[in-house]
Design an enzyme around this catalytic site. Structure first.
Site, mmCIF file in Angstrom:
data_model
loop_
_atom_site.group_PDB
_atom_site.id
_atom_site.type_symbol
_atom_site.label_atom_id
_atom_site.label_comp_id
_atom_site.label_asym_id
_atom_site.label_seq_id
_atom_site.Cartn_x
_atom_site.Cartn_y
_atom_site.Cartn_z
ATOM 1 N N CYS A 79 0.843 -1.197 0.000
ATOM 2 C CA CYS A 79 0.000 0.000 0.000
ATOM 3 C C CYS A 79 0.886 1.257 0.000
ATOM 4 C CB CYS A 79 -0.971 -0.041 1.169
ATOM 5 S SG CYS A 79 -2.345 1.139 0.989
ATOM 6 N N HIS A 112 -3.585 -5.024 0.791
ATOM 7 C CA HIS A 112 -3.039 -5.437 2.085
ATOM 8 C C HIS A 112 -3.052 -6.966 2.205
ATOM 9 C CE1 HIS A 112 -2.632 -1.558 4.220
ATOM 10 N NE2 HIS A 112 -3.502 -1.164 3.307
ATOM 11 N N GLU A 124 -1.551 -8.787 4.211
ATOM 12 C CA GLU A 124 -1.551 -9.222 5.613
ATOM 13 C C GLU A 124 -2.956 -9.404 6.164
ATOM 14 O OE1 GLU A 124 -2.066 -4.804 6.050
ATOM 15 O OE2 GLU A 124 -1.052 -6.151 4.663
#
Length: 251
Positions: free
Chosen positions: A114, A216, A218
């Site tokens: 990002c 993202h 994660e």
């Protein structure tokens, strides 16, 4: 082989609360180290510090992940500030730009997430769109604190396509994006509306393993992008192994 050491950049907050404390803090959402660990790496936090030390820090890492966070200050790419751009984070901008440049110069495997992808673009002379209407995360009252999802389509023949060859739904939260590409970068994934969703040097550029993704990873269950970083970092560690730390007494 030991797990490669992956340094992850962190937030720097003037005030953070835990227990009875309210103090300045360097912090990182737990999902980032969890993703690196799930992909086979050993995560360590890299809090903002003097930019002049970034090369020394990167030299001790097998790979670097530049995490998401606040908007990049437009002064970093020579633009005037839009009213819809978020508050500046000058210490973090300077530190993470130094980390990116040090990783590029050393050939250390580098993943930008990002904001990290946007900084990769800026570090190589690119610019950013300061606001995308209809995207989550804007400072103008659009949805905040909630991740959305959209489909990202890879560009065939790119590093990203080698990791994720099919269109894939990804967790996303951003209101800025890449505008003019940085020198020596190509777009390796897009959304349906044409927004650049991944960046990398072209094949044969000699830059080593470098990738930026706008979403993202994660926050999802797919580890393929992180596994690409860890695999490249493992190769780097094997090529230039560090001395093993002695094992001390156990409690």
């Amino acid at each position: 082989m030991d797990r490669p050491l992956i340094g992850i950049s962190t937030y720097l907050e003037a005030s953070a609360r835990w227990g009875v404390w309210d103090l300045p803090a360097a912090l990182l959402p737990a999902a980032y180290p969890a993703l690196v660990a799930a992909a086979g790496g050993l995560p360590v936090m890299l809090p903002p510090g003097p930019p002049g030390t970034a090369a020394e820090v990167v030299a001790r890492m097998d790979g670097v992940l530049v995490a998401g966070g606040p908007d990049v200050d437009p002064s970093c790419y020579g633009a005037a500030r839009s009213p819809r751009t978020g508050p500046p984070a000058p210490e973090r901008d300077a530190w993470e730009l130094a980390l990116v440049r040090a990783a590029l110069e050393r050939g250390t495997p580098l993943l930008g997430v990002c904001r990290g992808m946007q900084l990769l673009n800026v570090a190589l002379g690119g610019t950013l769109v300061q606001h995308l209407d209809g995207h989550a995360g804007g400072p103008d009252g659009s949805t905040t604190g909630v991740f959305g999802e959209h489909t990202v389509t890879p560009v065939p023949g790119t590093r990203y396509a080698g990791l994720v060859p099919e269109p894939f739904g990804v967790p996303t939260h951003h209101h800025q994006s890449v505008d003019r590409l940085g020198e020596g970068l190509l777009a390796s994934a897009h959304t349906e509306d044409g927004t650049v969703e991944a960046l990398e040097p072209p094949p044969g550029s000699g830059r080593g393993w470098v990738l930026g993704v706008q979403w993202h990873p994660e926050m999802g269950g797919d580890t393929r992008v992180a596994a690409g970083l860890v695999a490249a970092a493992r190769g780097a560690a094997a090529a230039a192994p560090r001395p093993q730390a002695p094992v001390g007494p156990r409690c």
